[in-house]
Enzyme design. Structure first.
Site, PDB file in Angstrom:
ATOM      1  CD1 TRP A 117      -3.710   1.801   5.982  1.00 33.77           C
ATOM      2  CD2 TRP A 117      -5.725   2.668   6.358  1.00 33.77           C
ATOM      3  NE1 TRP A 117      -4.259   2.130   4.765  1.00 33.77           N
ATOM      4  CE2 TRP A 117      -5.499   2.668   4.960  1.00 33.77           C
ATOM      5  CE3 TRP A 117      -6.943   3.174   6.831  1.00 33.77           C
ATOM      6  CZ2 TRP A 117      -6.428   3.148   4.037  1.00 33.77           C
ATOM      7  CZ3 TRP A 117      -7.878   3.657   5.915  1.00 33.77           C
ATOM      8  CH2 TRP A 117      -7.615   3.637   4.542  1.00 33.77           C
ATOM      9  CE1 TYR A 159      -3.512   2.709   0.716  1.00 32.27           C
ATOM     10  CE2 TYR A 159      -2.296   3.194   2.726  1.00 32.27           C
ATOM     11  CZ  TYR A 159      -3.291   3.519   1.812  1.00 32.27           C
ATOM     12  OH  TYR A 159      -4.043   4.654   2.011  1.00 32.27           O
ATOM     13  CD  GLU A 175      -8.026   7.814   5.703  1.00 28.03           C
ATOM     14  OE1 GLU A 175      -7.946   7.694   6.956  1.00 28.03           O
ATOM     15  OE2 GLU A 175      -7.060   7.635   4.951  1.00 28.03           O
TER      16      GLU A 175
END
Length: 207
Positions: free
Chosen positions: A62, A32, A54
């Site tokens: 995350w 990522y 988000e």
């Protein structure tokens, strides 16, 4: 910004590339970081997806969101705003039963509501008829941070505060200043790659 962990700076991997520690060990986070984080996102659907993820990340790691991303895309019609805006109470209950995503009713309702606000903005129901991506990018600052350590990376900015205020005015929820700064980092509006990271300046937005 994704979780960084305490006391971390840059780690040089076996490939000779320097990355922050949050992106240096987990293959999913490393990929990522190497390919997506901080690269410009300018489409409405892409921006809506990032904004939605988000919001779901709030209070979670995350890495958890990234691992569930394919399931999120399947559950939320690939984050096509028009399709999500058409979700009904039946869809909300379906999502609350879907163990492959984050089953948080407030966040699910916020995603549906934010899709409707996105469509309303694009279709001209708002004062200026701007689309979500254009609006978010209009809050790009004049300069970007140049952090050497993770401790130097801000968690909000005057622009993220203003963006959060504007989105809330347009009916968006789960768009606080910290979440909006993380969005701005993720889509290339600010560059918070550490100085010395191989990804610093990768977006082309900031030299």
């Amino acid at each position: 910004m994704p979780d960084s962990g305490p006391g971390s700076d840059l780690v040089t991997g076996a490939d000779g590339r320097a990355r922050p520690t949050w992106a240096s060990s987990d293959p999913l986070l490393r990929d990522y970081y190497d390919t997506e984080w901080g690269m410009p996102v300018t489409s409405e659907q892409g921006m809506f997806e990032r904004l939605s993820l988000e919001a779901f990340q709030s209070g979670l790691s995350w890495a958890t969101i990234l691992r569930k991303r394919p399931a999120f895309r399947a559950a939320f019609a690939d984050f096509a705003p028009d399709r999500v805006a058409a979700f009904t109470d039946v869809d909300v209950e379906r999502l609350m039963e879907d163990a492959t995503i984050v089953r948080n009713r407030r966040k699910i309702l916020a995603t549906v509501g934010n899709a409707r606000a996105t469509v309303a903005m694009r279709d001209g129901d708002s004062a200026d008829g701007s689309d979500l991506a254009s609006l978010v990018w209009s809050f790009r600052p004049a300069t970007t941070p140049a952090p050497v350590t993770l401790a130097e990376i801000p968690t909000s900015s005057p622009e993220s505060v203003a963006l959060a205020r504007e989105l809330k005015r347009r009916g968006f929820t789960f768009v606080g200043p910290t979440t909006m700064f993380a969005l701005m980092e993720a889509v290339g509006i600010v560059d918070t790659h550490l100085v010395g990271s191989w990804r610093r300046g990768c977006s082309g937005v900031w030299s």
